[in-house]
Structures are given as C-alpha cells and as structure tokens.
Design a protein around this motif. Structure first.
Motif, mmCIF file in Angstrom:
data_model
loop_
_atom_site.group_PDB
_atom_site.id
_atom_site.type_symbol
_atom_site.label_atom_id
_atom_site.label_comp_id
_atom_site.label_asym_id
_atom_site.label_seq_id
_atom_site.Cartn_x
_atom_site.Cartn_y
_atom_site.Cartn_z
ATOM 1 N N VAL A 174 100.669 77.516 48.674
ATOM 2 C CA VAL A 174 101.636 76.746 47.892
ATOM 3 C C VAL A 174 100.925 76.124 46.693
ATOM 4 C CG1 VAL A 174 103.267 74.821 47.905
ATOM 5 C CG2 VAL A 174 103.010 76.230 49.947
ATOM 6 N N SER A 175 101.506 76.244 45.516
ATOM 7 C CA SER A 175 100.901 75.761 44.279
ATOM 8 C C SER A 175 100.635 74.260 44.310
ATOM 9 C CB SER A 175 101.820 76.088 43.099
ATOM 10 O OG SER A 175 101.340 75.512 41.895
ATOM 11 N N VAL A 176 99.520 73.855 43.701
ATOM 12 C CA VAL A 176 99.225 72.427 43.531
ATOM 13 C C VAL A 176 99.510 71.989 42.092
ATOM 14 C CG1 VAL A 176 97.494 72.376 45.364
ATOM 15 C CG2 VAL A 176 96.775 72.821 43.009
ATOM 16 N N THR A 177 99.998 72.911 41.273
ATOM 17 C CA THR A 177 100.370 72.569 39.898
ATOM 18 C C THR A 177 101.871 72.875 39.729
ATOM 19 O OG1 THR A 177 99.321 74.672 39.257
ATOM 20 C CG2 THR A 177 98.066 72.676 38.871
ATOM 21 N N ASP A 178 102.263 73.752 38.821
ATOM 22 C CA ASP A 178 103.691 74.021 38.646
ATOM 23 C C ASP A 178 104.286 74.721 39.868
ATOM 24 O OD1 ASP A 178 103.512 72.941 36.147
ATOM 25 O OD2 ASP A 178 103.707 74.839 35.062
ATOM 26 N N ALA A 179 105.555 74.446 40.134
ATOM 27 C CA ALA A 179 106.258 75.105 41.232
ATOM 28 C C ALA A 179 106.446 76.589 40.925
ATOM 29 C CB ALA A 179 107.611 74.440 41.462
ATOM 30 N N CYS A 180 106.325 77.413 41.951
ATOM 31 C CA CYS A 180 106.382 78.867 41.817
ATOM 32 C C CYS A 180 107.497 79.460 42.677
ATOM 33 C CB CYS A 180 105.053 79.484 42.267
ATOM 34 S SG CYS A 180 103.619 79.001 41.293
ATOM 35 N N LEU A 228 102.457 82.774 47.128
ATOM 36 C CA LEU A 228 102.835 83.295 48.439
ATOM 37 C C LEU A 228 104.085 82.585 48.951
ATOM 38 C CD1 LEU A 228 99.329 83.587 50.141
ATOM 39 C CD2 LEU A 228 100.762 85.460 49.294
ATOM 40 N N HIS A 229 104.160 81.273 48.705
ATOM 41 C CA HIS A 229 105.303 80.480 49.153
ATOM 42 C C HIS A 229 105.864 79.691 47.982
ATOM 43 C CE1 HIS A 229 104.152 81.645 53.161
ATOM 44 N NE2 HIS A 229 102.950 81.124 52.986
ATOM 45 N N GLU A 230 107.162 79.445 48.018
ATOM 46 C CA GLU A 230 107.829 78.822 46.879
ATOM 47 C C GLU A 230 107.523 77.331 46.759
ATOM 48 O OE1 GLU A 230 112.013 79.344 47.436
ATOM 49 O OE2 GLU A 230 112.157 77.762 48.930
ATOM 50 N N GLY A 231 107.836 76.813 45.552
ATOM 51 C CA GLY A 231 107.685 75.385 45.296
ATOM 52 C C GLY A 231 106.267 74.995 44.942
ATOM 53 N N ASN A 232 105.964 73.713 45.106
ATOM 54 C CA ASN A 232 104.613 73.209 44.886
ATOM 55 C C ASN A 232 104.379 72.013 45.797
ATOM 56 O OD1 ASN A 232 106.217 71.323 43.575
ATOM 57 N ND2 ASN A 232 104.973 71.228 41.727
ATOM 58 N N GLN A 233 103.185 71.481 45.760
ATOM 59 C CA GLN A 233 102.835 70.338 46.586
ATOM 60 C C GLN A 233 101.971 69.388 45.778
ATOM 61 O OE1 GLN A 233 100.235 71.551 49.904
ATOM 62 N NE2 GLN A 233 99.624 73.350 48.705
ATOM 63 N N LYS A 234 102.005 68.118 46.154
ATOM 64 C CA LYS A 234 101.185 67.140 45.465
ATOM 65 C C LYS A 234 99.724 67.362 45.791
ATOM 66 C CE LYS A 234 104.499 63.374 44.817
ATOM 67 N NZ LYS A 234 104.791 61.940 45.053
ATOM 68 N N PHE A 235 98.892 67.220 44.771
ATOM 69 C CA PHE A 235 97.453 67.369 44.958
ATOM 70 C C PHE A 235 96.923 66.201 45.784
ATOM 71 C CE2 PHE A 235 93.224 66.088 43.348
ATOM 72 C CZ PHE A 235 92.498 67.158 43.845
ATOM 73 N N THR A 236 96.139 66.528 46.786
ATOM 74 C CA THR A 236 95.496 65.509 47.603
ATOM 75 C C THR A 236 94.042 65.865 47.794
ATOM 76 O OG1 THR A 236 95.389 64.504 49.801
ATOM 77 C CG2 THR A 236 96.325 66.707 49.679
ATOM 78 N N LYS A 237 93.169 64.876 47.780
ATOM 79 C CA LYS A 237 91.744 65.148 47.963
ATOM 80 C C LYS A 237 91.406 65.491 49.408
ATOM 81 C CE LYS A 237 90.001 62.663 43.941
ATOM 82 N NZ LYS A 237 89.088 61.630 43.406
ATOM 83 N N ASP A 238 92.359 65.253 50.319
ATOM 84 C CA ASP A 238 92.173 65.699 51.698
ATOM 85 C C ASP A 238 92.691 67.128 51.776
ATOM 86 O OD1 ASP A 238 92.039 66.196 54.375
ATOM 87 O OD2 ASP A 238 93.171 64.416 54.998
#
Length: 352
Positions: free
Chosen positions: A322-328, A304-314
């Motif tokens: 936004v992807s939590v694995t490869d950037a999209c 839905l949105h570009e890029g990615n984000q670091k996985f956080t347990k919170d």
C-alpha cells in the motif's frame, strides 16, 4: 576571523562515486537489452513510427523493494499479454518532491527513519532497477536531484520532470543530457507554456555544472535531448479533455515541437481521487481510438493494493503493498484497464 561559509552545514558525508557504484552493481547484459529496447520503443511511439500506446504504470513511490518486485513480476506478465498494442513501462519512483517536509523517497531515506543514508539509498535503488530490467520490464522514474542520474540513469527507459521542477533551469539543463526520452509535466496551475519552454531548452545543447562518472565537479556539455515531450497532469482543473488536448497540440505546433502528448491520469486530472484515474483513462483511450494520434501515452499510479496509508516510523505498522505517498488504484483494477484497452485497440486494428 569569523567563518563566512557553510554556517548552517552540520557535516559533509562523502558519496560513493557513480563509477564505483556501477562496478559494485554492474548492468547485466539482459538488463542492458531491456533498457535499449525500452528506450527505442518509447522513441518510436513519440515519433509515431509505432502506433502502440505508451503506458507508464506503477506505485507513486517505492518504499518496499519486496512489494516492488512482486508488482514488477505481475506487470511483466501483463506486459507480454498486451505488447501488441501497449508499450508498458513500470513507474519506479525513488525521489519525492516535498512542498514543505516529509519522507523524500527511498534514495534520500531508505530506512524511513530520518537517518538519510543516501549511499545505501542509491545502492538499493540501482539494485532494484537491475532486477526489474532483468525480467524484461523497462523502468521509468522522476529525475529530481541533478546528481542522481549519474548513478541510475543507465537503467531508465523513460524519465519525468515533475510539475514543481519543470520551471527549473537546472532540471531543463539536466534533461538535455539524459539518455532516455523525458516528459515535462505542466505546472501545478495547469499552464502549458512553462513545460513547452522546458522542452525547447532540453532539446537544445547546454553547458552546466554537474558531476562526472568519477564524482568530480565538472562542466557538463550536452548535445540536447531530441525526445523531450509534454505530460498533461491537470492544474486548477483537469486538462485531459479533448478541448485541452487540442489547445496543447496547437501550442506545440506553434513552437514546431513534436505533437506527442502523454496524459497523467492521476494528480490534478483525477482531482487527487485515485478512483477517478479510471475515468481519465477511459476518456483518453476513447479520444485516441477516435483518431487523435497526438495522444501517445498515459500514466497510472497503481500498487498491489488500492489507496494509501499514513507514513509511520514504526515500519511494522505499514500494510504490505500500500502506497505511503499518493493513493493508487489496485493491481486488479490496473490489470482490468490494460487488458480492456488491449482488447479494444486490437479489435480496432483488425477492423481497419
């Protein structure tokens, strides 16, 4: 006497059987029609009975079912707009291979907290696939764990064997029994011989250890999967260029395999820069429109949105869509690419 087995096993947790999960979450008639039609469309593209372009597009991985369904609704509406020229299948990946450690995907750890409630993960994965197929949108996934297909394969129209597992005998054997077309990615070094050998193995009948629908350990005997094909994903350098494609065709022809190639616009072909997927897409589309009918499809990592984000347990810190694995690439970019390709291919068909 000391125990010599299961020395490092902490616990065995029984799995629900595939048959029990299918009864709990049955395949609806509408979803069944989508799966059958989706597989047939992909098969026809691979055989070149259908001159449309296969497009496998969607998030790198699924971690939020709500966002996945919103994406599916948008993609299904777009699919209907471009269906004259494109066969659109949503990328719905639940399992992620890991080089060392990390989140392994929705099936392995659905709550993203290390609890690894795999039974719940299988349940949520199957439920999501049913809902996506019920919209009329076919689904694609990567088959990573050889037990998983018994739970979800009946809802999948196209499957991938990843670059890290194409060399695995277990995955080649598993692919020989899968019910949908299977694409083998070239290895991470860019070599094609491993993927080509995998195709030969998958096309052939195999006997191997697996589970039956009731979850019992079994000898699985297969007839072979005639729809195995290659996916070019790059290696030490990208391999979507016309010279690389020509070399791949020659190797496929030498082994008397189907000259049908899907190009992954992400991963090493984009040099792991999600913005470069657009460049790969346009180049491959240009080759296809210039008469290279070996190029039958492309893959895009899109959210839905570009890029990615670091996985956080919170989980409250995670951005929606936004992807939590490869950037999209974003939905807007995805829509633009597919509509533009549709317009160009339609114009070419009318001019022919």
């Amino acid at each position: 006497m000391k125990q010599t087995y299961d020395v490092h096993v902490e616990e065995f947790i029984p799995l629900i059987s595939p048959e029990a999960l299918k009864k709990e979450l049955p395949l609806s008639e509408k979803a069944e029609k989508t799966v059958i039609a989706g597989r047939k469309a992909v098969q026809n593209v691979l055989m070149k009975k259908d001159d449309r372009l296969l497009v496998v597009v969607g998030p790198c991985s699924i971690h939020d079912e709500k966002a996945a369904l919103e994406y599916a609704q948008k993609l299904n509406a777009l699919r209907q707009k471009v269906e004259e020229t494109l066969v659109v299948v949503m990328r719905v990946y639940f399992e992620k291979p890991r080089t060392n450690v990390g989140w392994k995907g929705l099936i392995n750890d659905p709550d993203m907290d290390g609890s690894c409630d795999i039974v719940e993960g299988l349940r949520r994965a199957r439920k999501l696939l049913i809902r996506i197929n019920e919209t009329g949108l076919p689904a694609a996934t990567e088959m990573l764990d050889p037990i998983t297909p018994q739970y979800i394969a009946g809802l999948v129209s196209w499957a991938a064997i990843g670059a890290r597992t194409t060399e695995s005998q277990t995955h080649r054997e598993m692919a020989s029994g899968l019910s949908m077309p299977v694409g083998f990615k070239n290895c991470t070094d860019g070599g094609l011989s491993t993927a080509i050998n995998a195709m030969i193995a998958a096309i052939s009948p195999q006997s191997f250890l697996g589970i039956d629908p009731n979850g019992r350990s079994s000898i699985v005997k297969t007839t072979g999967n005639p729809w195995a094909h290659i996916v070019m994903r790059g290696g030490r350098r990208p391999n979507y260029d016309s010279v690389s494609i020509m070399e791949a065709v020659e190797q496929l022809r030498d082994k008397k395999l189907a000259e049908a190639i899907v190009v992954d616009c992400s991963h090493a072909n984009s040099k792991k820069q999600y913005q470069n997927q657009t460049t790969v897409w346009e180049d491959v589309l240009h080759q296809r429109m210039n008469g290279n009918d070996a190029l039958v499809g492309m893959m895009l990592e899109s959210s839905l949105h570009e890029g990615n984000q670091k996985f956080t347990k919170d989980l409250s810190e995670l951005k929606y869509g936004v992807s939590v694995t490869d950037a999209c690439i974003s939905w807007e970019t995805t829509e633009e690419l597919l509509l533009s390709a549709h317009k160009k291919m339609l114009a070419r068909h009318k001019a022919a």
